[in-house]
Scaffold this motif. Structure first.
Motif, short mmCIF file in Angstrom:
data_model
loop_
_atom_site.label_atom_id
_atom_site.label_comp_id
_atom_site.label_asym_id
_atom_site.label_seq_id
_atom_site.Cartn_x
_atom_site.Cartn_y
_atom_site.Cartn_z
N ALA A 33 -0.58 12.40 -44.60
CA ALA A 33 -0.94 13.37 -43.43
C ALA A 33 -0.28 14.55 -43.35
O ALA A 33 0.69 14.89 -43.83
CB ALA A 33 -0.57 12.67 -41.98
N SER A 35 0.67 17.74 -40.18
CA SER A 35 0.37 17.78 -38.85
C SER A 35 1.22 19.10 -38.57
O SER A 35 2.17 19.65 -39.29
CB SER A 35 1.17 16.46 -38.09
N LYS A 50 -7.36 17.01 -40.83
CA LYS A 50 -7.94 15.83 -41.34
C LYS A 50 -8.32 15.82 -42.92
O LYS A 50 -8.38 14.77 -43.41
CB LYS A 50 -9.21 15.52 -40.65
N ARG A 51 -8.60 16.99 -43.54
CA ARG A 51 -9.12 16.90 -44.90
C ARG A 51 -8.02 17.86 -45.54
O ARG A 51 -8.07 19.34 -45.31
CB ARG A 51 -10.62 17.62 -44.98
N SER A 76 -10.92 21.44 -40.72
CA SER A 76 -10.54 20.11 -40.55
C SER A 76 -9.60 19.99 -39.38
O SER A 76 -9.17 18.91 -39.13
CB SER A 76 -10.20 19.35 -41.62
N ASP A 78 -7.42 19.82 -36.13
CA ASP A 78 -7.52 19.00 -35.06
C ASP A 78 -6.32 19.71 -33.94
O ASP A 78 -5.25 19.28 -34.04
CB ASP A 78 -7.17 17.34 -35.00
#
Length: 186
Positions: A33, A35, A50-51, A76, A78
């Motif tokens: 991940a 973030s 996400k990608r 991607s 978020d």
């Protein structure tokens, strides 16, 4: 102890230690991940991507030979809402039609002791490249290892959030980025 027996024991211990060493090359995307967190008008805003793809080689017995390359698909994102995701595509933010990816390429990895490392490299984002130094921890496991790291990115150094968004009282300049990359030795 006889010299021959001593040498056999030394060879056996070397073989045993190399049997436990692993070179991690296969990234496990579903366990990995990326973030981030920033502040907008003093309120924390969390998000992620996400990608992304990661290519890496890491052998804990030879960290100086390690390498990593991470490519993030900026589409991607978020960022917490559809509006924020759409706004990030524009010229004032990522300008994704011209710069669809962010790329980090390591140049040096140095052992600090206790499964902690310092990774140096270059981050290229929105056509601008900057050197980064980040701490990374290595957590070995039975079938895979996890590499956790974090760094602070100054968004204005990359031209992220220009124009009316350049006011750091509205959107903080500092963005905390965290990553977890899981990899196996397969």
């Amino acid at each position: 102890m006889k010299p021959v027996l001593k040498h056999l024991m030394l060879l056996a211990s070397l073989a045993a230690s190399s049997a436990h060493a692993a070179e991690y090359r296969t990234v496990l995307p579903k366990q990995s991940a990326i973030s981030f967190e920033t502040r907008q008008m003093g309120v924390p805003v969390a998000g992620g991507f996400k990608r992304f793809t990661t290519q890496m080689v890491f052998d804990p017995a030879r960290p100086e030979a390690a390498s990593a390359r991470i490519e993030i698909d900026l589409a991607s994102i978020d960022a917490g809402s559809v509006e924020a995701d759409e706004e990030s595509a524009g010229k004032l933010w990522f300008n994704r039609s011209v710069y669809p990816k962010a790329v980090f390429t390591s140049s040096q990895i140095r052992a600090l002791g206790g499964n902690r490392y310092e990774m140096r490299g270059t981050l290229t984002l929105k056509g601008k490249s900057r050197e980064l130094i980040m701490p990374v921890s290595y957590v070995p496991g039975k079938t895979a290892a996890t590499f956790n790291g974090a760094f602070t990115l100054k968004r204005l150094d990359f031209g992220i959030g220009e124009g009316m968004w350049a006011d750091v009282a509205t959107v903080a300049n500092e963005v905390q980025v965290k990553f977890r990359i899981a990899a196996s030795g397969k």
